[in-house]
Write a protein that holds these residues in place. Structure first.
Motif, PDB file in Angstrom:
ATOM      1  N   LEU A  41       0.825  -1.206   0.000  1.00  8.41           N
ATOM      2  CA  LEU A  41       0.000   0.000   0.000  1.00  8.41           C
ATOM      3  C   LEU A  41       0.856   1.253   0.000  1.00  8.41           C
ATOM      4  O   LEU A  41       0.541   2.232  -0.699  1.00  8.41           O
ATOM      5  N   GLN A  42       1.937   1.239   0.754  1.00 10.59           N
ATOM      6  CA  GLN A  42       2.830   2.400   0.774  1.00 10.59           C
ATOM      7  C   GLN A  42       3.482   2.609  -0.592  1.00 10.59           C
ATOM      8  O   GLN A  42       3.582   3.739  -1.079  1.00 10.59           O
ATOM      9  N   TYR A  44       2.274   1.637  -3.470  1.00 11.84           N
ATOM     10  CA  TYR A  44       1.205   2.101  -4.368  1.00 11.84           C
ATOM     11  C   TYR A  44       0.954   3.590  -4.165  1.00 11.84           C
ATOM     12  O   TYR A  44       0.786   4.337  -5.133  1.00 11.84           O
ATOM     13  N   GLY A  45       0.953   4.034  -2.926  1.00 13.90           N
ATOM     14  CA  GLY A  45       0.745   5.447  -2.634  1.00 13.90           C
ATOM     15  C   GLY A  45       1.840   6.312  -3.220  1.00 13.90           C
ATOM     16  O   GLY A  45       1.571   7.365  -3.817  1.00 13.90           O
ATOM     17  N   GLN A  46       3.087   5.864  -3.083  1.00 14.20           N
ATOM     18  CA  GLN A  46       4.208   6.630  -3.624  1.00 14.20           C
ATOM     19  C   GLN A  46       4.147   6.705  -5.147  1.00 14.20           C
ATOM     20  O   GLN A  46       4.382   7.762  -5.737  1.00 14.20           O
ATOM     21  N   SER A  48       1.456   6.469  -6.955  1.00 16.04           N
ATOM     22  CA  SER A  48       0.311   7.309  -7.317  1.00 16.04           C
ATOM     23  C   SER A  48       0.678   8.786  -7.234  1.00 16.04           C
ATOM     24  O   SER A  48       0.294   9.579  -8.095  1.00 16.04           O
ATOM     25  N   VAL A  49       1.424   9.161  -6.226  1.00 17.33           N
ATOM     26  CA  VAL A  49       1.872  10.554  -6.091  1.00 17.33           C
ATOM     27  C   VAL A  49       2.765  10.926  -7.265  1.00 17.33           C
ATOM     28  O   VAL A  49       2.617  12.005  -7.855  1.00 17.33           O
ATOM     29  N   HIS A  82      -6.350  10.070  -7.589  1.00 23.36           N
ATOM     30  CA  HIS A  82      -6.687  10.969  -6.478  1.00 23.36           C
ATOM     31  C   HIS A  82      -7.559  10.247  -5.450  1.00 23.36           C
ATOM     32  O   HIS A  82      -7.317  10.329  -4.237  1.00 23.36           O
ATOM     33  N   LEU A  85      -5.598   7.715  -3.400  1.00 17.83           N
ATOM     34  CA  LEU A  85      -4.793   8.334  -2.333  1.00 17.83           C
ATOM     35  C   LEU A  85      -5.667   8.763  -1.158  1.00 17.83           C
ATOM     36  O   LEU A  85      -5.248   8.639  -0.003  1.00 17.83           O
ATOM     37  N   GLN A  86      -6.863   9.243  -1.448  1.00 10.10           N
ATOM     38  CA  GLN A  86      -7.772   9.605  -0.361  1.00 10.10           C
ATOM     39  C   GLN A  86      -8.183   8.363   0.414  1.00 10.10           C
ATOM     40  O   GLN A  86      -8.241   8.380   1.654  1.00 10.10           O
ATOM     41  N   LEU A  88      -6.475   5.593   0.673  1.00  9.03           N
ATOM     42  CA  LEU A  88      -5.290   5.135   1.397  1.00  9.03           C
ATOM     43  C   LEU A  88      -5.107   5.936   2.679  1.00  9.03           C
ATOM     44  O   LEU A  88      -4.836   5.382   3.736  1.00  9.03           O
ATOM     45  N   ALA A  89      -5.289   7.239   2.589  1.00  8.14           N
ATOM     46  CA  ALA A  89      -5.170   8.088   3.787  1.00  8.14           C
ATOM     47  C   ALA A  89      -6.255   7.759   4.806  1.00  8.14           C
ATOM     48  O   ALA A  89      -5.991   7.695   6.011  1.00  8.14           O
TER      49      ALA A  89
END
Length: 93
Positions: A41-42, A44-46, A48-49, A82, A85-86, A88-89
């Motif tokens: 997940l981390q 994937y988040g990176q 995505s950013v 977007h 990421l929301q 994930l947060a």
């Protein structure tokens, strides 16, 4: 219940609830899978950013040489990144 005694033919809901409350959790298995999932997940988040930054940096270049359908697909991809990421947060990962 004593593990050395034979398995009962019937068990009440109250006894079952008590057994469930007193049962030990399996932290090793949960931690093993949870750690791998958190790492994915981390990552994937990176990614995505990075993808969203590339979209922002591309500007008008994003549409050059692409059909209207392709541009719409890129917009949908951006919107989904977007939202991901929301999510994930919000998941706390």
């Amino acid at each position: 219940m004593d593990p050395t005694q034979p398995i009962p033919e019937a068990i009440s809901h109250r006894q079952l609830a008590h057994l469930l409350r007193s049962a030990a959790a399996e932290p090793a298995a949960a931690a093993e899978h949870g750690g791998e999932l958190d790492a994915l997940l981390q990552a994937y988040g990176q990614l995505s950013v990075q993808l969203l930054k590339a979209f922002e940096g591309a500007g008008d270049e994003l549409a050059r040489g692409r059909s209207p359908r392709q541009v719409m697909a890129m917009g949908a991809l951006r919107a989904h990144a977007h939202m991901a990421l929301q999510a994930l947060a919000a998941s706390g990962a």
